[in-house]
Design a protein around this motif. Sequence first.
Motif, PDB file in Angstrom:
ATOM      1  N   LYS A 214     -31.655  -2.476  24.071  1.00 53.57           N
ATOM      2  CA  LYS A 214     -31.784  -1.120  24.619  1.00 53.57           C
ATOM      3  C   LYS A 214     -30.974  -0.128  23.780  1.00 53.57           C
ATOM      4  CE  LYS A 214     -31.002   1.676  28.744  1.00 53.57           C
ATOM      5  NZ  LYS A 214     -30.401   1.738  30.099  1.00 53.57           N
ATOM      6  N   GLU A 215     -29.808  -0.563  23.301  1.00 56.16           N
ATOM      7  CA  GLU A 215     -28.981   0.304  22.469  1.00 56.16           C
ATOM      8  C   GLU A 215     -29.681   0.635  21.150  1.00 56.16           C
ATOM      9  OE1 GLU A 215     -27.947  -2.455  24.044  1.00 56.16           O
ATOM     10  OE2 GLU A 215     -26.919  -1.326  25.648  1.00 56.16           O
ATOM     11  N   GLU A 216     -30.405  -0.343  20.581  1.00 55.42           N
ATOM     12  CA  GLU A 216     -31.115  -0.081  19.332  1.00 55.42           C
ATOM     13  C   GLU A 216     -32.310   0.845  19.545  1.00 55.42           C
ATOM     14  OE1 GLU A 216     -30.274  -4.018  16.574  1.00 55.42           O
ATOM     15  OE2 GLU A 216     -31.685  -4.198  18.241  1.00 55.42           O
ATOM     16  N   ILE A 217     -32.980   0.724  20.695  1.00 57.03           N
ATOM     17  CA  ILE A 217     -34.053   1.676  21.004  1.00 57.03           C
ATOM     18  C   ILE A 217     -33.480   3.089  21.077  1.00 57.03           C
ATOM     19  CG2 ILE A 217     -35.742   2.390  22.739  1.00 57.03           C
ATOM     20  CD1 ILE A 217     -36.030  -0.546  23.539  1.00 57.03           C
ATOM     21  N   THR A 218     -32.350   3.234  21.760  1.00 58.86           N
ATOM     22  CA  THR A 218     -31.689   4.543  21.851  1.00 58.86           C
ATOM     23  C   THR A 218     -31.319   5.056  20.469  1.00 58.86           C
ATOM     24  OG1 THR A 218     -30.804   3.952  24.035  1.00 58.86           O
ATOM     25  CG2 THR A 218     -29.757   5.795  22.892  1.00 58.86           C
TER      26      THR A 218
END
Length: 518
Positions: A214-218
């Motif tokens: 999720k952090e990489e999507i952000t």
Amino acid sequence: MRYFNIAGPCDKAEHYMIDASTRLKGVEQLIEMRQYFVIHAARQSGKTTYLQDLTNRLNAAGKYYALYCSLESVQNIIDPKDGIPAVVRSVQFFIKHSKLPNAENFASNANYDDYNNVLCSLLSDYCASLDKPVVIFFDEADCLSENTLISFLRQLRIGYNMRSMMPFVHSLALVGMRNIRDFKVKIRPDSESPGSASPFNIVTESFTLKNFTKEEITQLYRQHMDDTGQKFEEDAIELVWEQTQGQPWLVNAIAREVIQKMLQLDYTQPVTAAMVKEAIRTIILNRPTHIDSLLERLNENRVRRVIEPVILGNSFINKESDDFLYTRDLGLIRVVNSVVEPANPIYAEVIIRKLSSFTQEELQDAKYPYQMPRYLQAGQIDMDYLMRDFQQFWRENSEIWLERYEYKEAAPHLILMAFLQRVINGGGQIIREMAAGTGRLDICIVYENRKYPIELKLWRGEKSLQEGLHQTARYMDTYGSAEGWLALFNRSTDASWEDKIYLRKEAVDGKTVTIVGL
């Protein structure tokens, strides 16, 4: 202006992308140790982007000559007499266009009559002609077929074993969808693979590219926000994460659909969860090439043997079987807390739509009046009326339609979902939750903010009824619903339709469950 890429490898000058060098740890240490290894991941998850980035970094560092080489053009060449020369020509092509030294000398005097040794010999000669060690990344290695694959692997193993006596490739990676132990060799029975007896048992490590966090999507979406000032709302990013579970192609495709197609590059409008939801719906309905090629795999028996138990909620799937490993490596499934389920909700939806597509198409015929207005009472769905209609439809059509399904055990579930899809196409949504080991399939119709939970289960005696009632009640708790429906399919040929078809209500844990006999 950079953009979200959904076709081919990414280039940081042109595309928003997660730094490829951060996606795998430990590869460069293996190269230092002269190891041969495998990198595998589902299609369009970033393998080629990673390999090309790593090749460029190694060459720039100056310690090695690194070569990226795709074997895609050798696909389906079965006979090594033709296949190995095709491999050599691929290596020759990539050496030339990678501008490595002595490119003109590679394979200039190749003896293809000795096709079971020529690749090993040519690689040795080329390595001997250079002043630095050679590292090769063979992309699409699992495209090789039958005896071509066997000869290719054996020649690499010979070179590996002889490195103390002759020059050969310093370090090498086989890259594709599947791990080396799962490479299918069609000269063997369909259920077997080379396994520990593989001619390439010198592999020391296997890596797989994980989905985005999720952090990489952000982080990915923030690149666009920084470039354009366009905001992705937090709940929009949350919905992308929830629906894709970080599958890289889907993450990029959703952003592209919203920004380029829906908003027409109007960066003044923020990207909202409602827009993401609409983009997902469009992707599901349009079935772009990525999804279409994935869904074609559902026709394969080895995939069916895994996906069907997931749909039915069967309790056991052998996670060591070739069927399971193959289906997982395709990116169709994942394991969460020892439970096998679709890789993400989008794939779950397109799997069901694909498997029930011809039923949905036939239900569009005017002779089938099953549309939402028929079942609305004061803005709410009259579920009992809807289920009685399905009971009649099932009684009249099941014998003919069941025979048309390859997924025969799951066919009742698929037909009911196609029927419901026909109804809610006039408005609403179906949420599907399926996983092996649950003993049922959960679906929930959402219409005008009201939720109608339905449990689908096969009748296997009185025990299955009692299990189903309590499973339905627990599923109702998930949505805070006081009423739910248990669709119980009786596949017994001894039972009459009068015994199978019924509708009755029972109180379970303070809730009302309507049992729909089928």
